[in-house]
Design a protein around this motif. Structure first.
Motif, PDB file in Angstrom:
ATOM      1  N   ALA A 442       0.838  -1.205   0.000  1.00 36.72           N
ATOM      2  CA  ALA A 442       0.000   0.000   0.000  1.00 36.72           C
ATOM      3  C   ALA A 442       0.874   1.257   0.000  1.00 36.72           C
ATOM      4  N   ALA A 443       1.940   1.222   0.808  1.00 36.60           N
ATOM      5  CA  ALA A 443       2.836   2.393   0.850  1.00 36.60           C
ATOM      6  C   ALA A 443       3.540   2.548  -0.494  1.00 36.60           C
ATOM      7  N   ALA A 444       3.974   1.431  -1.062  1.00 36.35           N
ATOM      8  CA  ALA A 444       4.677   1.488  -2.345  1.00 36.35           C
ATOM      9  C   ALA A 444       3.762   2.069  -3.421  1.00 36.35           C
ATOM     10  N   ARG A 445       2.507   1.657  -3.389  1.00 37.89           N
ATOM     11  CA  ARG A 445       1.559   2.127  -4.400  1.00 37.89           C
ATOM     12  C   ARG A 445       1.289   3.631  -4.232  1.00 37.89           C
ATOM     13  N   LYS A 446       1.146   4.036  -2.977  1.00 37.30           N
ATOM     14  CA  LYS A 446       0.932   5.478  -2.712  1.00 37.30           C
ATOM     15  C   LYS A 446       2.137   6.291  -3.227  1.00 37.30           C
ATOM     16  N   PHE A 447       3.328   5.756  -2.975  1.00 39.98           N
ATOM     17  CA  PHE A 447       4.564   6.418  -3.414  1.00 39.98           C
ATOM     18  C   PHE A 447       4.572   6.549  -4.936  1.00 39.98           C
ATOM     19  N   GLN A 448       4.276   5.451  -5.588  1.00 36.98           N
ATOM     20  CA  GLN A 448       4.279   5.450  -7.052  1.00 36.98           C
ATOM     21  C   GLN A 448       3.283   6.468  -7.608  1.00 36.98           C
ATOM     22  N   MET A 449       2.112   6.567  -6.936  1.00 39.78           N
ATOM     23  CA  MET A 449       1.069   7.467  -7.433  1.00 39.78           C
ATOM     24  C   MET A 449       1.407   8.937  -7.165  1.00 39.78           C
ATOM     25  N   GLU A 450       2.029   9.229  -6.019  1.00 48.64           N
ATOM     26  CA  GLU A 450       2.133  10.627  -5.592  1.00 48.64           C
ATOM     27  C   GLU A 450       3.464  11.307  -5.879  1.00 48.64           C
ATOM     28  N   ILE A 451       4.519  10.506  -6.095  1.00 48.00           N
ATOM     29  CA  ILE A 451       5.839  11.117  -6.292  1.00 48.00           C
ATOM     30  C   ILE A 451       5.964  11.685  -7.701  1.00 48.00           C
ATOM     31  N   GLU A 452       6.545  12.878  -7.775  1.00 50.20           N
ATOM     32  CA  GLU A 452       6.623  13.552  -9.075  1.00 50.20           C
ATOM     33  C   GLU A 452       7.876  13.203  -9.870  1.00 50.20           C
ATOM     34  N   ALA A 453       8.773  12.383  -9.304  1.00 45.82           N
ATOM     35  CA  ALA A 453       9.970  12.001 -10.069  1.00 45.82           C
ATOM     36  C   ALA A 453       9.563  11.101 -11.233  1.00 45.82           C
ATOM     37  N   GLY A 454      10.374  11.116 -12.274  1.00 45.68           N
ATOM     38  CA  GLY A 454      10.020  10.380 -13.491  1.00 45.68           C
ATOM     39  C   GLY A 454      10.331   8.897 -13.454  1.00 45.68           C
ATOM     40  N   GLN A 455      11.212   8.464 -12.536  1.00 43.78           N
ATOM     41  CA  GLN A 455      11.604   7.044 -12.500  1.00 43.78           C
ATOM     42  C   GLN A 455      11.566   6.571 -11.056  1.00 43.78           C
ATOM     43  N   ILE A 456      10.658   5.660 -10.795  1.00 45.57           N
ATOM     44  CA  ILE A 456      10.401   5.241  -9.415  1.00 45.57           C
ATOM     45  C   ILE A 456      10.954   3.835  -9.180  1.00 45.57           C
ATOM     46  N   GLY A 457      11.659   3.674  -8.066  1.00 42.34           N
ATOM     47  CA  GLY A 457      12.135   2.348  -7.676  1.00 42.34           C
ATOM     48  C   GLY A 457      11.385   1.889  -6.443  1.00 42.34           C
ATOM     49  N   ILE A 458      10.867   0.674  -6.499  1.00 43.62           N
ATOM     50  CA  ILE A 458      10.227   0.097  -5.314  1.00 43.62           C
ATOM     51  C   ILE A 458      11.131  -1.036  -4.851  1.00 43.62           C
ATOM     52  N   ASN A 459      11.859  -0.782  -3.778  1.00 42.31           N
ATOM     53  CA  ASN A 459      12.931  -1.655  -3.302  1.00 42.31           C
ATOM     54  C   ASN A 459      14.009  -1.834  -4.372  1.00 42.31           C
ATOM     55  N   VAL A 460      14.108  -0.890  -5.278  1.00 41.32           N
ATOM     56  CA  VAL A 460      15.146  -0.873  -6.329  1.00 41.32           C
ATOM     57  C   VAL A 460      15.787   0.511  -6.266  1.00 41.32           C
TER      58      VAL A 460
END
Ligand code: NAD
Length: 518
Positions: A442-460
């Motif tokens: 859930a936190a990862a998904r919120k991060f992906q949705m709300e962060i304005e950076a162009g390239q998102i890493g989830i545990n990467v």
């Protein structure tokens, strides 16, 4: 050994043969298929950052030589654009094979001129090689679209055509990967190219161009001109250059974006960054700390996707001590030493700038948990080394946070809640990459949705996409519409043409009204 030696690019053989001589070799331009020594009156020393030895000298190309390079690219265009796409792809197929064969030599050139470890230099080449591999499938990547019978007996289709002469301007930090982000896509689309490598480490570009020509790239399709601001401005102003690919700092990138656009060119400009790693208390401690070390200190922090800022949320801050312990264990040395984890930074000036920013953090009230400024590397006492450095308690108003440091410095911040962390990230002007470390979907998904950076890493930690996607920096990290490589890269180097055709047996009557679908 003899056979192996023959495989070596000419420029490397030249470098190796002159290593013991007093006069460093001059880096040639590539114009119309020939490597030619510049008649420039000034040259810049290319310096090994681990030793201060002069590796070679790079010319400040004259305007006549620059014009000759553009003119050879212009001359080569009509025949190259009409060369079957399958033939162009085959050149790339051979090119990727030659890069693989010459990987060790290319890596040695990169380490000698840029400083990164040999292992990291292999990664630099490999990430570029993957773009060449992708270009081998250009026929399908460049396909147009077709809609039959848009009106009775009328069809419309689109073609993606090359633009003409394109240019690329490169930074110092990825001497192989970034030229390979540019010209393989451009030329396989049917364009011709003028490349301006970084004046700090031009060797890999020259070697790659030799290999591309050995792979069958015809004379004039790829040209190289060396230099600095004047060469770059000449590229921006030239009427025959249709598109400019740039990677580097914001100062140069925004100047090039404005100047080249004023001449009606397309530009894609990848620029600076301040990438954050957000650590939630539920993350895996070991994996997260290792990721932070690798992404913060790898390549001595000189990656545009380096994770230079850590935001510890809640009690994950207590992991800072372990982070410091592990950072202390990293080995700083010349990149050719087999056990080196990180090498020097690119220049004495870069070292001074990084040390100044570290000191500004201390002066602004941050805690210096690990100070790498006074490191001495045995055997390489003159090198531009900075050991892993960690600043804690950093706040958004501090200069060490606002500026891109581009060195082995991790800036640590704290947030009392996840929302506060997201707010910190989104208030930063840059938007290249951001990573979250968490066990919560859930936190990862919120991060992906709300962060304005162009390239998102989830545990990467360094989420740089492979070439079937594009490198998608955002906000102040990118200017332009079409990103590097992937579908957007092909779009950048091609122009769409739509064709509407009509084949009818029955004669039509005259109508002066706007045609509509019948
Ligand atoms: P730089 O801007 O100093 O140099 C890049 C190129 O621009 C060089 O070829 C240089 O000759 C030219 N140049 C420099 N100043 C110029 C000026 N005033 N006018 C005209 N041309 C000029 O960058 P650098 O120090 O080589 O590279 C480091 C920077 O590149 C960092 O900011 C890093 O974040 C950025 N970078 C970004 C990406 C990305 O994809 N976003 C990738 C790699 C590096």
């Amino acid at each position: 050994q003899q056979g192996k030696n023959n495989l070596r690019p000419r420029f490397l053989r030249c470098l190796l043969s002159t290593m013991s001589s007093t006069q460093p070799p001059r880096v040639p331009n590539l114009i119309g298929g020939s490597f030619v020594d510049s008649q420039a009156s000034s040259h810049i020393d290319v310096i090994n950052p681990a030793t201060q030895e002069v590796v070679s000298q790079v010319p400040l190309t004259t305007n006549e030589e620059f014009k000759a390079a553009v003119s050879s690219a212009k001359k080569a265009f009509p025949s190259w654009r009409n060369t079957p796409i399958t033939t162009r792809q085959r050149v790339m197929l051979k090119f990727q094979e030659l890069i693989r064969k010459n990987m060790d030599e290319l890596a040695l050139s990169i380490t000698t001129e840029q400083g990164k470890t040999l292992k990291d230099a292999h990664g630099d080449i490999f990430r570029g090689l993957e773009v060449v591999e992708h270009a081998c499938g250009m026929a399908t990547l460049q396909m147009g679209e077709y809609v039959p019978n848009v009106s009775n007996g009328v069809d419309t289709y689109s073609l993606r055509e090359p633009l003409g002469v394109c240019a690329g301007i490169c930074p110092f930090n990825f001497p192989a990967m970034i030229p390979l982000w540019m010209f393989p896509i451009a030329v396989t689309c049917g364009n011709t190219f003028v490349l301006k490598p970084s004046e700090k480490d031009p060797g890999a570009s020259v070697m790659l161009a030799e290999l591309a020509m050995e792979a069958g790239l015809p004379d004039g399709v790829l040209n190289i001109v060396h230099g600095t601001n004047d060469t770059v401005n000449a590229i921006c102003d030239d009427d025959d250059i249709r598109a400019v690919s740039f990677v580097g700092s914001n100062t140069a990138g925004m100047h090039i974006y404005a100047r080249a656009a004023a001449k009606g060119k397309r530009i894609q400009s990848n620029m600076g960054a301040k990438n954050h790693g957000v650590v939630l208390p539920d993350a895996n401690v070991d994996a997260t700390l290792n990721a932070l070390l690798a992404a913060g200190f790898g390549a001595a922090g000189q990656r545009c996707m380096a994770l230079s800022t850590v935001v510890f949320v809640g009690n994950s801050k207590s992991w800072e001590d372990k982070l410091v312990e592990r950072a202390k264990a990293l080995k700083v040395s010349c990149g050719t030493e087999p056990d080196a984890d990180l090498g020097p930074v690119i220049s004495i000036q870069a070292k001074e700038r990084i040390c100044r920013l570290i000191q500004s953090g201390v002066d602004d009230g941050a805690k210096l948990l690990l100070d790498g400024r006074n490191i001495v590397v045995p055997g390489y006492e003159k090198g531009n080394f900075i050991g892993p450095t960690i600043l804690s308690g950093v706040t958004p108003d501090m200069e060490c946070y606002k500026e891109e440091i581009f060195g082995p410095v991790l800036v640590c911040m704290e947030a009392s809640s996840f929302d506060e962390a997201i707010d910190i990230l989104n208030r930063n002007k840059y938007g290249n990459g951001a990573a979250i470390f968490t066990a919560s979907g859930a936190a990862a998904r919120k991060f992906q949705m709300e962060i304005e950076a162009g390239q998102i890493g989830i545990n990467v930690p360094i989420p740089v996409p492979l070439p079937f996607f594009s490198f998608t920096g955002n906000k102040a990290s990118f200017a332009g519409d079409l990103n590097f490589y992937g579908k957007a890269g092909v779009d950048f180097f091609t122009q769409i043409k739509t064709v509407t055709q009509q084949w009818k047996d029955i004669p039509t009557s005259v109508s002066l009204a706007m045609p509509t679908s019948q």
